[in-house]
Enzyme design. Structure first.
Site, PDB file in Angstrom:
ATOM      1  N   VAL A  89    -140.567  29.334  43.850  1.00 31.42           N
ATOM      2  CA  VAL A  89    -142.025  29.387  43.788  1.00 31.42           C
ATOM      3  C   VAL A  89    -142.537  30.758  44.238  1.00 31.42           C
ATOM      4  O   VAL A  89    -143.738  30.990  44.276  1.00 31.42           O
ATOM      5  CB  VAL A  89    -142.654  28.243  44.615  1.00 31.42           C
ATOM      6  CG1 VAL A  89    -142.283  26.892  43.997  1.00 31.42           C
ATOM      7  CG2 VAL A  89    -142.210  28.285  46.077  1.00 31.42           C
ATOM      8  N   HIS A 105    -140.824  24.909  39.123  1.00 28.75           N
ATOM      9  CA  HIS A 105    -141.328  24.127  40.261  1.00 28.75           C
ATOM     10  C   HIS A 105    -142.649  24.638  40.801  1.00 28.75           C
ATOM     11  O   HIS A 105    -143.022  24.326  41.920  1.00 28.75           O
ATOM     12  CB  HIS A 105    -140.258  24.089  41.369  1.00 28.75           C
ATOM     13  CG  HIS A 105    -139.020  23.339  40.976  1.00 28.75           C
ATOM     14  ND1 HIS A 105    -137.820  23.454  41.639  1.00 28.75           N
ATOM     15  CD2 HIS A 105    -138.803  22.437  39.973  1.00 28.75           C
ATOM     16  CE1 HIS A 105    -136.920  22.660  41.058  1.00 28.75           C
ATOM     17  NE2 HIS A 105    -137.486  22.058  40.047  1.00 28.75           N
TER      18      HIS A 105
HETATM   19  P1  OAD Z   1    -130.521  25.332  47.395  1.00 28.64           P
HETATM   20  O1  OAD Z   1    -130.853  25.703  48.803  1.00 28.64           O
HETATM   21  O2  OAD Z   1    -130.239  23.905  47.106  1.00 28.64           O
HETATM   22  O3  OAD Z   1    -129.246  26.165  46.913  1.00 28.64           O
HETATM   23  C1  OAD Z   1    -129.159  27.542  47.153  1.00 28.64           C
HETATM   24  C2  OAD Z   1    -127.901  28.054  46.515  1.00 28.64           C
HETATM   25  O4  OAD Z   1    -127.885  29.467  46.716  1.00 28.64           O
HETATM   26  C3  OAD Z   1    -126.608  27.500  47.112  1.00 28.64           C
HETATM   27  O5  OAD Z   1    -125.709  27.151  46.072  1.00 28.64           O
HETATM   28  C4  OAD Z   1    -126.052  28.683  47.946  1.00 28.64           C
HETATM   29  O6  OAD Z   1    -124.636  28.707  47.978  1.00 28.64           O
HETATM   30  C5  OAD Z   1    -126.602  29.846  47.149  1.00 28.64           C
HETATM   31  N1  OAD Z   1    -126.762  31.096  47.939  1.00 28.64           N
HETATM   32  C6  OAD Z   1    -126.981  31.267  49.255  1.00 28.64           C
HETATM   33  N2  OAD Z   1    -127.119  32.566  49.553  1.00 28.64           N
HETATM   34  C7  OAD Z   1    -126.983  33.253  48.393  1.00 28.64           C
HETATM   35  C8  OAD Z   1    -127.034  34.637  48.025  1.00 28.64           C
HETATM   36  N3  OAD Z   1    -127.268  35.592  48.931  1.00 28.64           N
HETATM   37  N4  OAD Z   1    -126.847  34.959  46.728  1.00 28.64           N
HETATM   38  C9  OAD Z   1    -126.619  33.991  45.790  1.00 28.64           C
HETATM   39  N5  OAD Z   1    -126.580  32.673  46.079  1.00 28.64           N
HETATM   40  C10 OAD Z   1    -126.755  32.310  47.350  1.00 28.64           C
HETATM   41  O7  OAD Z   1    -131.689  25.916  46.462  1.00 28.64           O
HETATM   42  P2  OAD Z   1    -132.057  25.553  44.956  1.00 28.64           P
HETATM   43  O8  OAD Z   1    -130.845  25.188  44.181  1.00 28.64           O
HETATM   44  O9  OAD Z   1    -132.927  26.630  44.453  1.00 28.64           O
HETATM   45  O10 OAD Z   1    -137.587  22.453  44.942  1.00 28.64           O
HETATM   46  O11 OAD Z   1    -132.926  24.255  45.186  1.00 28.64           O
HETATM   47  C11 OAD Z   1    -133.532  23.626  44.088  1.00 28.64           C
HETATM   48  C12 OAD Z   1    -134.862  23.039  44.485  1.00 28.64           C
HETATM   49  O12 OAD Z   1    -134.712  22.229  45.649  1.00 28.64           O
HETATM   50  C13 OAD Z   1    -135.889  24.072  44.918  1.00 28.64           C
HETATM   51  O13 OAD Z   1    -136.569  24.642  43.821  1.00 28.64           O
HETATM   52  C14 OAD Z   1    -136.809  23.300  45.786  1.00 28.64           C
HETATM   53  C15 OAD Z   1    -135.781  22.534  46.587  1.00 28.64           C
HETATM   54  O14 OAD Z   1    -136.167  21.365  47.175  1.00 28.64           O
HETATM   55  C16 OAD Z   1    -138.822  22.056  45.315  1.00 28.64           C
HETATM   56  O15 OAD Z   1    -139.273  22.250  46.420  1.00 28.64           O
HETATM   57  C17 OAD Z   1    -139.540  21.317  44.239  1.00 28.64           C
END
Ligand code: OAD
Length: 234
Positions: A89, A105
């Site tokens: 977001v 989102h």
């Molecule tokens: P997550 O917190 O679930 O996942 C983050 C991912 O980023 C994980 O797989 C980590 O291993 C990876 N990660 C961490 N540090 C990193 C870095 N420096 N470079 C690359 N990758 C890294 O976040 P999202 O998958 O985005 O929705 O979560 C999806 C949705 O859940 C979000 O949009 C949000 C949340 O609840 C809403 O709020 C509607």
């Protein structure tokens, strides 16, 4: 004709800009109860708490900067036809220069009137850009309803998903950066990539999905983008 790269991003792409991810150790969902601050029912129960949660995220965004991964994704537009689909977001893709960004989102810098009792949808023209300012209880939309974050809460539908499916289904290459692939429908988008399209996933953690087209670049976003670009040039 330029090849089409579709980029799907999650919280990990913004981690190196200082934003906590959601599900990693120390992530936002360890500090906050997702049902209280980011769900449809949470808003009905305590809208002031939800507004404060997003006010804090918006304030943090004001001072954040795009990192080298956002910039590298924007730079792909030089040689490729690029669509970015982000679950984030924040507006760091736009600030890095990406010109086609679809927010699955919602967006922190926008608000809209809350739904009526039975009407949970919204019209695009009701969405208001507020930049980085705060929203409080009692701040009303022109139609007299309380303003709410322009965010997809858990328990709500994802209006942009059809558009995202269409984009992914026309990709020559699908690049996925920094998402745990736990939240649907976004997590299922990769399945719409055409059969011949390679799928790259940049993430320092294990990839929870299996597809023989997937190449996992196990790295943080900035380093992973360097590797991805080297692969394109090979
Ligand atoms: P997550 O917190 O679930 O996942 C983050 C991912 O980023 C994980 O797989 C980590 O291993 C990876 N990660 C961490 N540090 C990193 C870095 N420096 N470079 C690359 N990758 C890294 O976040 P999202 O998958 O985005 O929705 O979560 C999806 C949705 O859940 C979000 O949009 C949000 C949340 O609840 C809403 O709020 C509607």
């Amino acid at each position: 004709m330029k090849k089409r790269i579709v980029v799907l991003t999650g919280a990990g792409v913004s981690a190196e800009s200082g934003f906590a991810t959601f599900r990693d150790t120390g992530g936002l969902w360890e500090q906050y109860d997702v049902q209280e601050v980011a769900s449809h029912d949470g808003w009905l129960r305590n809208p002031g708490l939800v507004l404060d949660f997003y006010n804090a995220r918006r304030a943090q965004l004001k001072d954040a900067k795009p990192n080298a991964a956002h910039l590298a994704i924007a730079g792909l537009e030089k040689d490729y036809d690029v669509d970015v689909i982000t679950q984030n977001v924040d507006n760091l893709h736009e600030r890095a220069g990406s010109t086609r960004v679809l927010h699955l989102h919602g967006e922190l810098t926008k608000v809209r009137p809350e739904w009526g009792l039975y009407d949970k949808t919204f019209q695009e023209d009701e969405v208001i850009d507020i930049g980085y300012s705060e929203v409080k209880l009692g701040d009303l939309a022109p139609n007299g309803k309380q303003l709410r974050p322009h965010i997809v809460f858990f328990g709500e539908s994802v209006p942009a998903i059809e558009k995202a499916i269409d984009m992914v289904s026309r990709a020559d290459i699908l690049l996925i950066v920094g998402t745990s692939l736990q939240v649907y429908p976004a997590a299922g988008l990769y399945r719409y990539a055409p059969p011949g399209a390679p799928i790259y996933i940049i993430d320092p953690a294990d990839v929870p999905v299996y597809d023989k087209r997937i190449t996992h670049i196990r790295a943080v976003a900035t380093k992973g983008m360097e590797e991805f670009i080297a692969t394109l040039q090979a």
